[in-house]
Structure formats: C-alpha cells, structure tokens
Design a protein around this motif. Structure first.
Motif, PDB file in Angstrom:
ATOM      1  N   ARG A   1      31.595 -14.532  18.818  1.00 55.50           N
ATOM      2  CA  ARG A   1      30.739 -15.642  19.287  1.00 55.50           C
ATOM      3  C   ARG A   1      32.261 -17.291  18.815  1.00 55.50           C
ATOM      4  N   LEU A   2      31.682 -17.832  19.941  1.00 58.49           N
ATOM      5  CA  LEU A   2      32.785 -19.399  19.632  1.00 58.49           C
ATOM      6  C   LEU A   2      31.815 -20.672  19.666  1.00 58.49           C
ATOM      7  N   GLU A   3      32.158 -21.435  18.999  1.00 60.64           N
ATOM      8  CA  GLU A   3      32.167 -22.355  18.434  1.00 60.64           C
ATOM      9  C   GLU A   3      31.504 -23.180  19.704  1.00 60.64           C
ATOM     10  N   ASN A   4      32.479 -22.951  21.496  1.00 61.93           N
ATOM     11  CA  ASN A   4      32.140 -23.768  22.847  1.00 61.93           C
ATOM     12  C   ASN A   4      33.061 -23.201  23.627  1.00 61.93           C
ATOM     13  N   ALA A   5      33.012 -22.901  24.797  1.00 63.34           N
ATOM     14  CA  ALA A   5      33.284 -22.132  25.774  1.00 63.34           C
ATOM     15  C   ALA A   5      34.459 -22.591  26.366  1.00 63.34           C
ATOM     16  N   GLU A   6      35.446 -23.596  25.654  1.00 65.83           N
ATOM     17  CA  GLU A   6      36.385 -23.510  25.888  1.00 65.83           C
ATOM     18  C   GLU A   6      37.885 -22.496  25.217  1.00 65.83           C
ATOM     19  N   MET A   7      37.507 -21.066  25.476  1.00 61.33           N
ATOM     20  CA  MET A   7      38.428 -20.533  24.528  1.00 61.33           C
ATOM     21  C   MET A   7      39.425 -20.321  25.435  1.00 61.33           C
ATOM     22  N   ASP A   8      40.375 -20.406  25.421  1.00 60.95           N
ATOM     23  CA  ASP A   8      41.445 -19.060  25.861  1.00 60.95           C
ATOM     24  C   ASP A   8      41.611 -17.789  25.964  1.00 60.95           C
ATOM     25  N   PRO A   9      41.089 -16.796  26.339  1.00 58.42           N
ATOM     26  CA  PRO A   9      41.023 -15.680  26.256  1.00 58.42           C
ATOM     27  C   PRO A   9      42.616 -15.272  25.749  1.00 58.42           C
ATOM     28  N   ALA A  10      43.508 -15.270  26.397  1.00 62.41           N
ATOM     29  CA  ALA A  10      44.681 -15.260  26.051  1.00 62.41           C
ATOM     30  C   ALA A  10      44.798 -15.295  24.228  1.00 62.41           C
ATOM     31  N   ALA A  11      44.544 -16.005  23.512  1.00 61.23           N
ATOM     32  CA  ALA A  11      44.838 -16.039  22.582  1.00 61.23           C
ATOM     33  C   ALA A  11      43.987 -15.283  21.644  1.00 61.23           C
ATOM     34  N   LEU A  12      42.820 -14.491  22.544  1.00 64.85           N
ATOM     35  CA  LEU A  12      41.752 -13.361  21.357  1.00 64.85           C
ATOM     36  C   LEU A  12      42.526 -12.087  21.877  1.00 64.85           C
TER      37      LEU A  12
ATOM     38  N   SER B   1      24.989 -17.658  16.777  1.00 63.58           N
ATOM     39  CA  SER B   1      24.863 -18.214  18.040  1.00 63.58           C
ATOM     40  C   SER B   1      25.964 -19.069  18.790  1.00 63.58           C
ATOM     41  N   GLY B   2      25.712 -19.265  20.047  1.00 59.87           N
ATOM     42  CA  GLY B   2      26.706 -19.835  21.180  1.00 59.87           C
ATOM     43  C   GLY B   2      27.326 -19.008  21.650  1.00 59.87           C
ATOM     44  N   PRO B   3      28.593 -19.086  22.779  1.00 57.64           N
ATOM     45  CA  PRO B   3      28.816 -18.128  23.549  1.00 57.64           C
ATOM     46  C   PRO B   3      29.432 -17.083  23.063  1.00 57.64           C
ATOM     47  N   GLN B   4      29.490 -16.022  24.116  1.00 61.52           N
ATOM     48  CA  GLN B   4      30.395 -14.970  23.537  1.00 61.52           C
ATOM     49  C   GLN B   4      31.396 -14.492  24.706  1.00 61.52           C
ATOM     50  N   LEU B   5      32.275 -13.937  24.280  1.00 61.90           N
ATOM     51  CA  LEU B   5      32.858 -13.101  25.201  1.00 61.90           C
ATOM     52  C   LEU B   5      33.232 -11.549  24.457  1.00 61.90           C
ATOM     53  N   ILE B   6      33.571 -10.445  25.760  1.00 61.12           N
ATOM     54  CA  ILE B   6      33.623  -9.193  25.162  1.00 61.12           C
ATOM     55  C   ILE B   6      34.871  -8.393  25.284  1.00 61.12           C
ATOM     56  N   LEU B   7      35.070  -8.059  24.635  1.00 61.06           N
ATOM     57  CA  LEU B   7      36.050  -7.421  24.616  1.00 61.06           C
ATOM     58  C   LEU B   7      36.301  -5.917  24.819  1.00 61.06           C
ATOM     59  N   GLU B   8      37.208  -5.276  25.190  1.00 59.44           N
ATOM     60  CA  GLU B   8      37.698  -4.162  25.517  1.00 59.44           C
ATOM     61  C   GLU B   8      38.539  -3.382  24.545  1.00 59.44           C
ATOM     62  N   VAL B   9      38.476  -2.979  23.694  1.00 62.24           N
ATOM     63  CA  VAL B   9      40.024  -2.725  22.477  1.00 62.24           C
ATOM     64  C   VAL B   9      40.321  -1.169  22.833  1.00 62.24           C
TER      65      VAL B   9
END
Length: 84
Positions: free
Chosen positions: A57-68, A12-20
C-alpha cells in the motif's frame, strides 16, 4: 514495522502487487514486509509466503516499482517482480 498506524489508514490508498520467489516460511514474509515499509512512500506491506505475493500500500501513486523490487532483494535471497 509501522505499528503506530491504524489498520484503516494502512489499508487505504493505491497498491502494487509483487510476486516474490525464494520465500520458505512466514518469517521470510516478515523480513520482506519490514524492508518494504522502510521505503519512503510505502504505507504498509503484507506478504503471504504461501502464495508468493506481497501487497504494498502506497502513500500516492508516484512510486517507482524498481525501489520496491530492490527492497525485497535487500531483505534476503529473494527475487521480485511487479504483477500489478
């Protein structure tokens, strides 16, 4: 890995998708998942080496994608970019 979390909670929760880029096998995906799950604010990570994509999947939408992206690069000789 955050094995103690229930599957429903982890999905559950917001998500981001990364291409690796740079993955060769499923073990690469596991290394990336483990590194991403150490980032504060990440609930879970699931990497598919065949598609070259990681769903975070993130705890909240305030994640900095650069950290990922930085976490993926710490896992090995991989390069990542935000898809969505």
């Amino acid at each position: 890995m955050k094995w103690f979390r229930g599957k429903r909670e982890a999905d559950s929760g917001p998500q981001l998708i990364l291409e690796v880029e740079g993955m060769h096998c499923a073990s690469c995906g596991l290394l990336i998942d483990e590194e991403l799950e150490e980032v504060p604010g990440v609930r879970s990570a699931s990497t598919d080496a065949r598609s070259g994509r990681t769903t975070v999947r993130l705890e909240n939408a305030e994640m900095d994608p650069a950290a990922l992206v930085a976490a993926v690069e710490r896992a090995g000789d991989y390069r990542a970019r935000l898809v969505s």
